[in-house]
Write a protein that holds these residues in place. Structure first.
Motif, mmCIF file in Angstrom:
data_model
loop_
_atom_site.group_PDB
_atom_site.id
_atom_site.type_symbol
_atom_site.label_atom_id
_atom_site.label_comp_id
_atom_site.label_asym_id
_atom_site.label_seq_id
_atom_site.Cartn_x
_atom_site.Cartn_y
_atom_site.Cartn_z
ATOM 1 N N PHE A 3 0.805 -1.210 0.000
ATOM 2 C CA PHE A 3 0.000 0.000 0.000
ATOM 3 C C PHE A 3 0.842 1.265 0.000
ATOM 4 C CE2 PHE A 3 0.492 -0.796 4.504
ATOM 5 C CZ PHE A 3 0.660 0.461 5.056
ATOM 6 N N SER A 4 2.162 1.113 0.042
ATOM 7 C CA SER A 4 3.042 2.269 0.042
ATOM 8 C C SER A 4 4.400 1.837 -0.486
ATOM 9 C CB SER A 4 3.180 2.795 1.473
ATOM 10 O OG SER A 4 4.191 3.766 1.561
ATOM 11 N N ASP A 5 5.068 2.743 -1.189
ATOM 12 C CA ASP A 5 6.449 2.478 -1.561
ATOM 13 C C ASP A 5 7.201 3.797 -1.586
ATOM 14 O OD1 ASP A 5 6.957 2.646 -5.044
ATOM 15 O OD2 ASP A 5 5.140 3.304 -4.038
ATOM 16 N N GLY A 6 8.504 3.705 -1.464
ATOM 17 C CA GLY A 6 9.308 4.915 -1.431
ATOM 18 C C GLY A 6 10.763 4.592 -1.232
ATOM 19 N N THR A 7 11.517 5.608 -0.853
ATOM 20 C CA THR A 7 12.941 5.414 -0.609
ATOM 21 C C THR A 7 13.303 6.022 0.741
ATOM 22 O OG1 THR A 7 13.502 7.475 -1.733
ATOM 23 C CG2 THR A 7 13.548 5.463 -3.054
ATOM 24 N N ARG A 8 14.330 5.477 1.324
ATOM 25 C CA ARG A 8 14.908 6.027 2.557
ATOM 26 C C ARG A 8 16.422 5.940 2.417
ATOM 27 N NH1 ARG A 8 11.231 4.973 7.824
ATOM 28 N NH2 ARG A 8 9.242 5.344 6.809
ATOM 29 N N ALA A 9 17.080 6.946 2.963
ATOM 30 C CA ALA A 9 18.537 6.999 2.858
ATOM 31 C C ALA A 9 19.133 7.196 4.241
ATOM 32 C CB ALA A 9 18.963 8.130 1.941
ATOM 33 N N GLY A 10 20.265 6.577 4.443
ATOM 34 C CA GLY A 10 20.969 6.705 5.707
ATOM 35 C C GLY A 10 22.170 5.784 5.738
ATOM 36 N N GLU A 11 22.770 5.699 6.913
ATOM 37 C CA GLU A 11 23.936 4.831 7.085
ATOM 38 C C GLU A 11 23.473 3.428 7.460
ATOM 39 O OE1 GLU A 11 27.887 4.370 9.887
ATOM 40 O OE2 GLU A 11 26.762 6.250 9.910
ATOM 41 N N LEU A 12 23.917 2.456 6.674
ATOM 42 C CA LEU A 12 23.537 1.063 6.929
ATOM 43 C C LEU A 12 24.279 0.565 8.169
ATOM 44 C CD1 LEU A 12 21.967 -1.430 5.962
ATOM 45 C CD2 LEU A 12 23.932 -1.999 4.545
ATOM 46 N N ILE A 13 23.524 0.289 9.214
ATOM 47 C CA ILE A 13 24.117 -0.140 10.483
ATOM 48 C C ILE A 13 24.358 -1.635 10.496
ATOM 49 C CG2 ILE A 13 23.750 -0.315 12.965
ATOM 50 C CD1 ILE A 13 21.979 2.145 12.759
ATOM 51 N N LYS A 14 23.323 -2.390 10.146
ATOM 52 C CA LYS A 14 23.492 -3.842 10.208
ATOM 53 C C LYS A 14 22.545 -4.528 9.242
ATOM 54 C CE LYS A 14 20.465 -5.914 13.627
ATOM 55 N NZ LYS A 14 20.268 -6.509 14.899
ATOM 56 N N VAL A 15 22.936 -5.703 8.847
ATOM 57 C CA VAL A 15 22.107 -6.580 8.037
ATOM 58 C C VAL A 15 22.412 -8.003 8.492
ATOM 59 C CG1 VAL A 15 23.763 -6.701 6.135
ATOM 60 C CG2 VAL A 15 21.362 -7.158 5.701
ATOM 61 N N SER A 16 21.361 -8.799 8.654
ATOM 62 C CA SER A 16 21.577 -10.150 9.174
ATOM 63 C C SER A 16 20.507 -11.106 8.674
ATOM 64 C CB SER A 16 21.572 -10.134 10.703
ATOM 65 O OG SER A 16 20.330 -9.656 11.178
ATOM 66 N N GLU A 35 7.174 -4.675 8.220
ATOM 67 C CA GLU A 35 6.254 -4.535 7.100
ATOM 68 C C GLU A 35 6.906 -3.791 5.932
ATOM 69 O OE1 GLU A 35 3.766 -0.654 8.582
ATOM 70 O OE2 GLU A 35 3.166 -2.600 9.347
ATOM 71 N N TYR A 36 8.183 -3.401 6.093
ATOM 72 C CA TYR A 36 8.928 -2.697 5.048
ATOM 73 C C TYR A 36 9.859 -3.684 4.350
ATOM 74 C CZ TYR A 36 7.314 1.368 7.618
ATOM 75 O OH TYR A 36 6.537 2.300 8.248
ATOM 76 N N PHE A 37 9.680 -3.847 3.032
ATOM 77 C CA PHE A 37 10.466 -4.814 2.268
ATOM 78 C C PHE A 37 11.295 -4.085 1.217
ATOM 79 C CE2 PHE A 37 7.168 -7.314 4.150
ATOM 80 C CZ PHE A 37 7.828 -8.477 4.497
ATOM 81 N N VAL A 38 12.615 -4.154 1.382
ATOM 82 C CA VAL A 38 13.544 -3.498 0.471
ATOM 83 C C VAL A 38 13.737 -4.379 -0.761
ATOM 84 C CG1 VAL A 38 15.942 -2.772 0.204
ATOM 85 C CG2 VAL A 38 14.702 -2.233 2.301
ATOM 86 N N ASP A 39 13.635 -3.736 -1.951
ATOM 87 C CA ASP A 39 13.826 -4.492 -3.190
ATOM 88 C C ASP A 39 14.953 -3.930 -4.058
ATOM 89 O OD1 ASP A 39 12.593 -2.192 -4.063
ATOM 90 O OD2 ASP A 39 10.779 -3.166 -4.762
ATOM 91 N N GLU A 40 15.530 -2.801 -3.625
ATOM 92 C CA GLU A 40 16.616 -2.203 -4.387
ATOM 93 C C GLU A 40 17.506 -1.410 -3.442
ATOM 94 O OE1 GLU A 40 17.072 1.174 -7.830
ATOM 95 O OE2 GLU A 40 15.249 -0.051 -7.827
ATOM 96 N N VAL A 41 18.808 -1.477 -3.661
ATOM 97 C CA VAL A 41 19.750 -0.747 -2.806
ATOM 98 C C VAL A 41 20.800 -0.087 -3.686
ATOM 99 C CG1 VAL A 41 21.118 -2.840 -2.401
ATOM 100 C CG2 VAL A 41 21.340 -0.931 -0.853
ATOM 101 N N ASN A 42 21.102 1.173 -3.372
ATOM 102 C CA ASN A 42 22.131 1.929 -4.092
ATOM 103 C C ASN A 42 23.021 2.619 -3.073
ATOM 104 O OD1 ASN A 42 21.156 1.515 -6.835
ATOM 105 N ND2 ASN A 42 19.438 2.772 -6.201
ATOM 106 N N ILE A 43 24.307 2.698 -3.376
ATOM 107 C CA ILE A 43 25.240 3.379 -2.505
ATOM 108 C C ILE A 43 25.213 4.877 -2.831
ATOM 109 C CG2 ILE A 43 27.284 3.140 -3.947
ATOM 110 C CD1 ILE A 43 28.747 2.383 -1.255
ATOM 111 N N ILE A 44 25.325 5.711 -1.808
ATOM 112 C CA ILE A 44 25.371 7.154 -2.000
ATOM 113 C C ILE A 44 26.817 7.568 -1.937
ATOM 114 C CG2 ILE A 44 24.717 9.396 -1.055
ATOM 115 C CD1 ILE A 44 22.226 8.088 0.107
ATOM 116 N N GLU A 45 27.291 8.178 -3.008
ATOM 117 C CA GLU A 45 28.706 8.611 -3.091
ATOM 118 C C GLU A 45 28.913 9.907 -2.359
ATOM 119 O OE1 GLU A 45 31.112 6.721 -4.543
ATOM 120 O OE2 GLU A 45 29.648 5.230 -5.104
#
Length: 138
Positions: free
Chosen positions: A45-58, A128-138
């Motif tokens: 029901f919603s989609d968008g982007t968020r940017a920040g420093e990736l702290i962890k992934v597991s 409930e937030y599912f990431v489908d694309e990731v890009n690095i910010i230079e």
């Protein structure tokens, strides 16, 4: 067998068939409602982007292994009772390739595209937030 015993036997068989039919119908309705719930819960029901420093992934989970992550969006937010905390956003992903990209980008600034769903099933993720694309910010 007497006529009375015959009538009782036929009545018991009729009641048994009706009870069996009732429970089969109840099971069918419960199955349909359950499938509808799973179907509707997967709607985005919603989609968008968020940017920040990736702290962890597991990769987490006892029964269902899911990919979970956190990014620091920057700034602070008020926390009830304990004061001010960092602005952390938690997300999930179902895509193994996205998970592998996220592992390589840990500690860096990233921009994530996500879809928000009504409800996550246990085998999909914890948020409930599912990431489908990731890009690095230079």
């Amino acid at each position: 067998m007497s006529e009375f015993q015959q009538v009782v036997k036929e009545g018991a068989e009729t009641v048994g068939r009706k009870i069996k039919r009732f429970f089969l119908m109840l099971l069918g309705v419960a199955l349909i409602v359950g499938l509808l719930f799973v179907w509707v819960a997967g709607w985005s029901f919603s989609d968008g982007t968020r940017a920040g420093e990736l702290i962890k992934v597991s990769k987490k989970g006892v029964v269902f292994k899911t990919y979970e992550g956190q990014i620091n969006l920057g700034g602070f937010q008020g926390d009830s009772g304990s004061g001010i905390t960092g602005n952390i956003w938690e997300f999930s992903t179902t895509d193994k390739e996205v998970y592998q990209k996220l592992q390589e980008m840990e500690g860096k600034k990233v921009k994530l595209h996500y879809e928000q769903r009504y409800k996550a099933m246990p085998w999909q993720g914890k948020t409930e937030y599912f990431v489908d694309e990731v890009n690095i910010i230079e």
